[in-house]
Design an enzyme around this catalytic site. Structure first.
Site, PDB file in Angstrom:
ATOM      1  N   GLU A  47     -56.591  31.591 -27.543  1.00 35.39           N
ATOM      2  CA  GLU A  47     -58.052  31.659 -27.533  1.00 35.39           C
ATOM      3  C   GLU A  47     -58.557  30.216 -27.507  1.00 35.39           C
ATOM      4  O   GLU A  47     -58.138  29.406 -28.338  1.00 35.39           O
ATOM      5  CB  GLU A  47     -58.546  32.369 -28.801  1.00 35.39           C
ATOM      6  CG  GLU A  47     -60.053  32.521 -28.796  1.00 35.39           C
ATOM      7  CD  GLU A  47     -60.595  33.230 -30.036  1.00 35.39           C
ATOM      8  OE1 GLU A  47     -59.793  33.740 -30.839  1.00 35.39           O
ATOM      9  OE2 GLU A  47     -61.827  33.249 -30.166  1.00 35.39           O
ATOM     10  N   ARG A 272     -44.654  34.157 -37.417  1.00 33.50           N
ATOM     11  CA  ARG A 272     -45.283  32.898 -37.031  1.00 33.50           C
ATOM     12  C   ARG A 272     -44.616  31.746 -37.769  1.00 33.50           C
ATOM     13  O   ARG A 272     -43.979  31.931 -38.804  1.00 33.50           O
ATOM     14  CB  ARG A 272     -46.778  32.929 -37.297  1.00 33.50           C
ATOM     15  CG  ARG A 272     -47.164  33.043 -38.768  1.00 33.50           C
ATOM     16  CD  ARG A 272     -48.615  33.472 -38.958  1.00 33.50           C
ATOM     17  NE  ARG A 272     -49.569  32.519 -38.453  1.00 33.50           N
ATOM     18  CZ  ARG A 272     -50.398  32.733 -37.415  1.00 33.50           C
ATOM     19  NH1 ARG A 272     -50.361  33.886 -36.777  1.00 33.50           N
ATOM     20  NH2 ARG A 272     -51.259  31.825 -37.041  1.00 33.50           N
ATOM     21  N   LYS A 282     -56.534  27.422 -37.158  1.00 32.54           N
ATOM     22  CA  LYS A 282     -57.491  26.622 -36.387  1.00 32.54           C
ATOM     23  C   LYS A 282     -58.796  26.429 -37.159  1.00 32.54           C
ATOM     24  O   LYS A 282     -59.450  25.409 -37.020  1.00 32.54           O
ATOM     25  CB  LYS A 282     -57.752  27.298 -35.037  1.00 32.54           C
ATOM     26  CG  LYS A 282     -56.618  27.042 -34.049  1.00 32.54           C
ATOM     27  CD  LYS A 282     -56.978  27.520 -32.662  1.00 32.54           C
ATOM     28  CE  LYS A 282     -56.621  28.971 -32.492  1.00 32.54           C
ATOM     29  NZ  LYS A 282     -56.728  29.447 -31.113  1.00 32.54           N
TER      30      LYS A 282
HETATM   31  P1  ATP Z   1     -54.766  30.457 -35.702  1.00 32.00           P
HETATM   32  O1  ATP Z   1     -54.327  31.565 -36.616  1.00 32.00           O
HETATM   33  O2  ATP Z   1     -54.117  29.143 -35.941  1.00 32.00           O
HETATM   34  O3  ATP Z   1     -56.235  30.342 -35.559  1.00 32.00           O
HETATM   35  P2  ATP Z   1     -54.473  32.151 -33.449  1.00 32.00           P
HETATM   36  O4  ATP Z   1     -53.361  33.093 -33.603  1.00 32.00           O
HETATM   37  O5  ATP Z   1     -55.843  32.647 -33.653  1.00 32.00           O
HETATM   38  O6  ATP Z   1     -54.171  30.866 -34.297  1.00 32.00           O
HETATM   39  P3  ATP Z   1     -54.382  32.044 -30.626  1.00 32.00           P
HETATM   40  O7  ATP Z   1     -55.052  31.094 -29.755  1.00 32.00           O
HETATM   41  O8  ATP Z   1     -54.857  33.449 -30.648  1.00 32.00           O
HETATM   42  O9  ATP Z   1     -54.422  31.435 -32.061  1.00 32.00           O
HETATM   43  O10 ATP Z   1     -52.811  32.013 -30.408  1.00 32.00           O
HETATM   44  C1  ATP Z   1     -52.200  32.027 -29.151  1.00 32.00           C
HETATM   45  C2  ATP Z   1     -50.786  32.476 -29.323  1.00 32.00           C
HETATM   46  O11 ATP Z   1     -50.096  31.613 -30.207  1.00 32.00           O
HETATM   47  C3  ATP Z   1     -50.722  33.850 -29.920  1.00 32.00           C
HETATM   48  O12 ATP Z   1     -49.816  34.623 -29.168  1.00 32.00           O
HETATM   49  C4  ATP Z   1     -50.223  33.641 -31.307  1.00 32.00           C
HETATM   50  O13 ATP Z   1     -49.435  34.709 -31.700  1.00 32.00           O
HETATM   51  C5  ATP Z   1     -49.436  32.357 -31.197  1.00 32.00           C
HETATM   52  N1  ATP Z   1     -49.457  31.621 -32.469  1.00 32.00           N
HETATM   53  C6  ATP Z   1     -50.531  31.185 -33.146  1.00 32.00           C
HETATM   54  N2  ATP Z   1     -50.171  30.588 -34.293  1.00 32.00           N
HETATM   55  C7  ATP Z   1     -48.813  30.647 -34.344  1.00 32.00           C
HETATM   56  C8  ATP Z   1     -47.822  30.201 -35.280  1.00 32.00           C
HETATM   57  N3  ATP Z   1     -48.153  29.577 -36.415  1.00 32.00           N
HETATM   58  N4  ATP Z   1     -46.528  30.425 -34.987  1.00 32.00           N
HETATM   59  C9  ATP Z   1     -46.180  31.043 -33.849  1.00 32.00           C
HETATM   60  N5  ATP Z   1     -47.052  31.480 -32.934  1.00 32.00           N
HETATM   61  C10 ATP Z   1     -48.356  31.295 -33.165  1.00 32.00           C
HETATM   62 MG    MG Z   2     -55.826  34.715 -32.352  1.00 29.73          MG
END
Ligand code: ATP
Ligand code: MG
Length: 567
Positions: A47, A272, A282
């Site tokens: 995102e 994760r 984020k």
């Molecule tokens: P955050 O929780 O940090 O805001 P998010 O999951 O909302 O992150 P996205 O932009 O939706 O962020 O993530 C894009 C991809 O990265 C998704 O497929 C998510 O599963 C993966 N991802 C995000 N954070 C992690 C992490 N700590 N370890 C592994 N994969 C991750």
């Molecule tokens: Mg997300």
């Protein structure tokens, strides 16, 4: 629980890293049974509401890495369904980071917003099947009606609207007839399902907001759950790899695809990445930036990919890290030290070694001829002879590290002290004959030494040995530099909870403005990486200019934290 990172054995450069894990098992099984006609097609779906961090790097390495490994494809798809938090700046930075990590989406750059029209059509199909309805409950009411894990939900009073009424209202929602929050489109599933995600989840909400790509075309926006699986389907994704928190959403992912009767990818969840001494959400990273606890998203203390890059991390070291930590289905936290080990291992092999004095103390070698300069041979990297040697100038006045002199040396101090001898790296043995102090403050401002001309490094006569060797820089040839020493951003392993910001390390940045570095660094460019002998690994910062060199410390030579914690 803390996971030990696997050892680096067996992953020497060139060798194909092949650690078994359940994702490889699933893909290989699907290839064996021909489930997707032998295809492997993954996607990385960020995102665009922030910069990517090291957790995303794990996901990128998995999605792009597995596709490559099995001769498949990986798409980059922006999950841009929330117009209020998303920005072009993030879209740009994400692409830069994925490329920098060494991956290529070729011509497969997609946006969920490209699918808004198709998603709308799909929603109309579900309405016509009696599987979706327009609901007039407010967000609060929907929450109230949803029930809890122990209590079933209540059906919305709008749940049994006729197909015609739903189609009409949904069309008018799209046409902008209703204010924000007035209505939603919900899937009609089961308000008593034990899985809360199946209790008539919201598919569309009304939001009169300008989208960074679609402008004002839309005032209804799909939710993540509604957009994601259908986007995967449209792109022909085979393995939709996501993090564990979406495991409970999988039945909904499957329900939408099955009700629509369209191509059905498989969602697979993995744990994760969590890292000690940092935060990874984020939302929190944005707070650190906005409240100026750090100097932007690419501050070298940030766990963002752009921060790690500025800090001096290489893409290879991050890919190696992703491989070493492996993939599992249970949550764990990886020690920051294992990330640091990866960059040390990489730079040890590749970085040129140079001499730099971070806290200079002037030394005058009294018996060295005035005006004489010798060009001494220095080895660029003892790990790699092909990196060759360079010339380093030596003269009567040099700088050494303040820490390499003690007026009252403790036992077993093999560096310089009054009357003691030490070897200057690549040069001579010197002996300290006098200490000059500031009359007022008593601070040591200069050392007087003599050198033994018979002890030049590499020469035939080099017979005498002393226990200590220190680095140095010739004073008239030295370049001034600013050096930024970075330390961990948080003082505790797990900076979580409401007061997470109280654990910010107040000493995470130490600025040294009066450093002296050897003249070969005059031509160093931003991002060039070096080992400053005995001091650690450093890289040239973007702020660096020919007149004002700036270096960031990437990492110390050894894991000093482990030592501190044990002592
Ligand atoms: P955050 O929780 O940090 O805001 P998010 O999951 O909302 O992150 P996205 O932009 O939706 O962020 O993530 C894009 C991809 O990265 C998704 O497929 C998510 O599963 C993966 N991802 C995000 N954070 C992690 C992490 N700590 N370890 C592994 N994969 C991750
Ligand atoms: Mg997300």
């Amino acid at each position: 629980m803390k996971a030990e990172a696997n050892s680096a054995e067996g992953t020497k450069a060139g060798a194909k890293p092949e650690r078994r894990h359940f994702l490889r098992d699933i893909i290989e099984e699907d290839l064996r049974t021909g489930k997707y006609g032998g295809r492997v097609h993954t996607r990385f779906p960020p995102e665009p509401n922030g910069y990517l961090h090291i957790g995303h790097a794990k996901s990128i390495c998995l999605n792009f890495g597995l596709a490559k490994e099995y001769g498949g494809l990986c798409n980059l798809r922006f999950d841009d369904t929330n117009p209020t938090k998303e920005e072009m700046e993030y879209v740009k930075s994400i692409q830069e980071d994925v490329r920098w990590l060494g991956f290529d989406w070729e011509d497969r750059l997609y946006y969920a917003s490209d699918y808004f029209e198709q998603l709308y059509e799909y929603a109309v199909q579900l309405i016509k099947k009696g599987k979706a309805y327009v609901c007039d409950l407010s967000a609060d009411e929907i929450r109230e009606y949803r029930g809890t894990l122990t209590e079933p939900g209540k059906e919305s009073p709008y749940r049994n609207r006729s197909v015609e009424e739903n189609l009409d209202l949904f069309r008018r929602m799209r046409a902008g007839e209703f204010p924000n929050g007035a209505r939603t489109l919900r899937a009609r599933i089961d308000m008593s399902s034990p899985n809360l995600n199946l209790r008539d989840p919201v598919m569309y909400r009304i939001l009169h907001a300008t989208h960074h790509r679609t402008g004002d075309t839309w005032c209804i926006y799909p939710t993540y759950d509604w957009a994601h699986g259908q986007s995967d389907s449209m792109e022909g994704i085979t393995h939709s790899i996501c993090t564990l928190e979406f495991a409970d959403h999988r039945p909904l992912y499957d329900w939408f695809l099955d009700e629509l009767g369209i191509y059905h990818p498989q969602q697979i969840e993995f744990a994760r990445l969590n890292l000690t001494y940092t935060v990874m959400s984020k939302r929190k990273l944005l707070q650190l930036v906005e409240e100026k606890h750090v100097d932007g998203w690419d501050d070298p203390r940030m766990p963002t990919i752009s921060g790690l890059r500025r800090r001096g991390y290489t893409p290879e070291s991050i890919r190696e890290f992703a491989e070493r930590i492996g993939v599992s289905r249970s949550e764990s936290t990886v020690d920051m030290a294992s990330l640091e080990d990866c960059i040390r291992d990489d730079l040890n092999k590749r970085a040129q070694r140079v001499m730099a004095v971070l806290r200079p103390l002037k030394v005058v070698i009294e018996n060295y001829p005035d005006g004489m300069v010798e060009e001494l041979d220095a080895v660029n990297n003892p790990e790699d002879a092909s990196m060759g040697t360079r010339k380093v100038p030596f003269s009567k006045v040099i700088y050494i590290e303040r820490d390499d002199f003690r007026e009252d040396p403790p036992k077993k101090y093999f560096r310089l002290s009054p009357g003691a001898e030490v070897r200057l790296r690549y040069a001579y043995i010197i002996k300290c004959t006098d200490v000059v102090k500031d009359e007022k403050t008593g601070e040591i401002v200069e050392l007087r030494c003599t050198y033994d001309p018979e002890t030049r490094s590499g020469s035939q006569q080099r017979s005498r040995r002393v226990k200590g060797t220190i680095h140095w820089v010739s004073a008239p040839h030295a370049l001034n530099a600013e050096v930024r020493l970075y330390d961990r951003l948080f003082t505790v392993e797990d900076p979580s909870g409401d007061d997470w910001k109280s654990f910010i390390n107040p000493n995470s940045l130490e600025l040294l403005r009066n450093c002296k570095v050897e003249p070969s660094l005059a031509t160093a460019k931003a991002q060039d990486r070096f080992q400053f002998e005995r001091m650690g690994y450093f890289c040239v910062d973007y702020d660096s200019t020919a007149d004002h060199l700036v270096f960031n410390r990437t990492v110390t030579l050894r894991d000093t934290w482990a030592k501190i914690e044990k002592s």
